[in-house]
Design an enzyme around this catalytic site. Sequence first.
Site, PDB file in Angstrom:
ATOM      1  N   SER A 172       0.166  11.135   3.908  1.00  0.00           N
ATOM      2  CA  SER A 172       0.563  10.928   2.517  1.00  0.00           C
ATOM      3  C   SER A 172       0.819  12.276   1.873  1.00  0.00           C
ATOM      4  O   SER A 172       0.313  13.312   2.336  1.00  0.00           O
ATOM      5  CB  SER A 172      -0.563  10.202   1.766  1.00  0.00           C
ATOM      6  OG  SER A 172      -0.332  10.190   0.372  1.00  0.00           O
ATOM      7  N   TYR A 185      -9.559   8.978  -0.674  1.00  0.00           N
ATOM      8  CA  TYR A 185      -8.244   8.826  -0.027  1.00  0.00           C
ATOM      9  C   TYR A 185      -7.614  10.190   0.250  1.00  0.00           C
ATOM     10  O   TYR A 185      -7.159  10.461   1.374  1.00  0.00           O
ATOM     11  CB  TYR A 185      -7.335   7.994  -0.925  1.00  0.00           C
ATOM     12  CG  TYR A 185      -5.963   7.735  -0.354  1.00  0.00           C
ATOM     13  CD1 TYR A 185      -5.774   6.788   0.644  1.00  0.00           C
ATOM     14  CD2 TYR A 185      -4.841   8.428  -0.817  1.00  0.00           C
ATOM     15  CE1 TYR A 185      -4.505   6.533   1.170  1.00  0.00           C
ATOM     16  CE2 TYR A 185      -3.580   8.183  -0.309  1.00  0.00           C
ATOM     17  CZ  TYR A 185      -3.421   7.237   0.683  1.00  0.00           C
ATOM     18  OH  TYR A 185      -2.168   7.000   1.203  1.00  0.00           O
TER      19      TYR A 185
END
EC number: 1.1.1.62
Length: 300
Positions: A172, A185
């Site tokens: 990401s 995350y």
Amino acid sequence: MKFLLDLLLLLPLLIVCCLESFVKLFIPKRRKSVAGEIVLITGAGHGIGRLTAYEFAKLKSKLVLWDINKHGLEETAAKCKGLGAKVYTFVVDCSNREDIYSSAKKVKAEIGDVSILVNNAGVVYTSDLFATQDAQIEKTFEVNILAHFWTTKAFLPAMMKNNHGHVVTVASAAGHISVPFLLAYCSSKFAAVGYHKALTDELAALQITGVKTTCLCPNFVNTGFIKNPSTSLGPALEPEEVVNRLMNGILTEQKMIFIPSSVAFLTTLERILPERFLAVLKRKINIKFDAVIGYKMKAQ
């Protein structure tokens, strides 16, 4: 002093490499064939994993699909079979190391050696540190990074033996640029990016030239996991756009894929700009999404 002199001696090579990279921008890259390759995709029951499976099916790959969601997995498999692909499905909990290893053993015994591994399964909890439960933090790391170790340990040896294969890490932009209220995350995705880079260097050190690596780093993707995301960089990315870029990156053996490309520029700026300016820049980027904030509850 000697190190500085060595760096100066490398200056001509730097110029040549920069010119070479510039010229390559105007030369279409050759796309490799993946017909007949055994492709294993984790998290194939929805989102990016599902659409990636569709694309490999169109390219006549043999698909091994893993997901914890049996219904979603069956839907993906049905569409892939409709596209003419041979498909095998396994309900696997990627937060469970033993489940991964036992499923990998079945894949090798029943289907063969995986030659393209797409580590896509992921979880995200949108909350601050205090509102994120301990079990959620553990699961984030188990799925988003530790599973990469277990799948790669299971399938990489055959790739190395054959000097042929590809390991794909779905990370990401949050693996390069930190975001408030995505603490677990971001941490797991920073680890995933580091894992990709270290694995790439390790394969090079072992002179395994035929096993390629690719890392995908998109901004917010409209898959429903993060509610109401927005930034000044533009709207949330559509999964189809992300998968098109991912497939092109895999087929042209691109090591790092940033979507949008401006993310690559921002990661460079973060390393060279003063912290005060970076703080202002992050406010301008204005990342927003629905999140649970537990700090005030904790303070009461």
